[in-house]
Motif scaffolding. Structure first.
Motif, PDB file in Angstrom:
ATOM      1  N   THR A   1       6.151 -44.582  52.613  1.00  0.00           N
ATOM      2  CA  THR A   1       5.155 -43.770  51.936  1.00  0.00           C
ATOM      3  C   THR A   1       4.080 -43.458  52.961  1.00  0.00           C
ATOM      4  O   THR A   1       3.838 -44.245  53.876  1.00  0.00           O
ATOM      5  N   GLY A   2       3.465 -42.320  52.858  1.00  0.00           N
ATOM      6  CA  GLY A   2       2.406 -41.974  53.797  1.00  0.00           C
ATOM      7  C   GLY A   2       2.016 -40.519  53.670  1.00  0.00           C
ATOM      8  O   GLY A   2       2.602 -39.749  52.920  1.00  0.00           O
ATOM      9  N   ARG A   3       1.015 -40.128  54.433  1.00  0.00           N
ATOM     10  CA  ARG A   3       0.498 -38.764  54.403  1.00  0.00           C
ATOM     11  C   ARG A   3       1.337 -37.875  55.311  1.00  0.00           C
ATOM     12  O   ARG A   3       1.839 -38.309  56.340  1.00  0.00           O
ATOM     13  N   ALA A   4       1.456 -36.614  54.920  1.00  0.00           N
ATOM     14  CA  ALA A   4       2.221 -35.643  55.699  1.00  0.00           C
ATOM     15  C   ALA A   4       1.642 -34.252  55.434  1.00  0.00           C
ATOM     16  O   ALA A   4       0.687 -34.107  54.678  1.00  0.00           O
ATOM     17  N   LEU A   5       2.242 -33.260  56.075  1.00  0.00           N
ATOM     18  CA  LEU A   5       1.832 -31.877  55.867  1.00  0.00           C
ATOM     19  C   LEU A   5       3.052 -31.084  55.435  1.00  0.00           C
ATOM     20  O   LEU A   5       4.134 -31.233  56.012  1.00  0.00           O
ATOM     21  N   ARG A   6       2.864 -30.243  54.405  1.00  0.00           N
ATOM     22  CA  ARG A   6       3.954 -29.406  53.900  1.00  0.00           C
ATOM     23  C   ARG A   6       3.647 -27.954  54.266  1.00  0.00           C
ATOM     24  O   ARG A   6       2.593 -27.423  53.924  1.00  0.00           O
ATOM     25  N   LEU A   7       4.568 -27.347  54.990  1.00  0.00           N
ATOM     26  CA  LEU A   7       4.491 -25.935  55.332  1.00  0.00           C
ATOM     27  C   LEU A   7       5.416 -25.186  54.391  1.00  0.00           C
ATOM     28  O   LEU A   7       6.594 -25.539  54.265  1.00  0.00           O
ATOM     29  N   THR A   8       4.894 -24.172  53.710  1.00  0.00           N
ATOM     30  CA  THR A   8       5.719 -23.322  52.863  1.00  0.00           C
ATOM     31  C   THR A   8       5.608 -21.900  53.390  1.00  0.00           C
ATOM     32  O   THR A   8       4.506 -21.377  53.548  1.00  0.00           O
ATOM     33  N   VAL A   9       6.765 -21.301  53.686  1.00  0.00           N
ATOM     34  CA  VAL A   9       6.813 -19.936  54.197  1.00  0.00           C
ATOM     35  C   VAL A   9       7.456 -19.074  53.122  1.00  0.00           C
ATOM     36  O   VAL A   9       8.606 -19.317  52.732  1.00  0.00           O
TER      37      VAL A   9
END
Length: 141
Positions: A5-13
């Motif tokens: 579990t942890g923080r992340a970044l989601r890129l949506t194109v």
């Protein structure tokens, strides 16, 4: 069994289904570039209806099966890895909307938890599992 579990970044194109890059579907080009960059994962979602900058509605209704449907390519990984990938996406996306959202990763797996490490759930630094590495041994979610 939760292994990370942890923080992340989601890129949506957001692009159109008929958008291409050198005669290849644009969504496929983005996914293959994400894979080559060693990112944790990418998925393509085909919309059933939507509109964008052109204000033209695209739909999958029976009489409009040949329409250019909306497509969303979603990539998730550590923030620094996603941000490093943005220039590659910008190179191939002429028209399209890109969004970035912070998110929390919860990954389920059958691997036994490691008892050593400093991150959550027995993972390594910053919550990255030391056994999960990219093509050049780079840490990846």
């Amino acid at each position: 069994m939760t292994s990370y579990t942890g923080r992340a970044l989601r890129l949506t194109v957001h692009v159109g289904e008929n958008d291409t890059w050198h005669h290849r579907p644009l969504y496929s080009e983005i996914v293959h570039r994400a894979h080559a960059a060693g990112l944790a994962g990418a998925s393509v979602f085909r919309g059933i209806e939507g509109f964008g900058a052109s204000s033209r509605i695209h739909t999958s209704r029976l009489l409009s099966l040949s329409e250019d449907l909306p497509v969303a390519v979603v990539v998730v990984d550590a923030e620094e890895r996603v941000r490093a990938f943005l220039p590659q996406v910008g190179e191939v996306v002429g028209e399209g909307l890109m969004t970035l959202e912070e998110c929390e990763i919860v990954r389920y797996g059958s691997r036994a938890h490691r008892s050593e490490g400093t991150g959550p759930q027995g993972t390594g630094p910053e919550g990255i599992d030391p056994e999960d590495t990219g093509p050049e041994g780079e840490k990846s979610l």
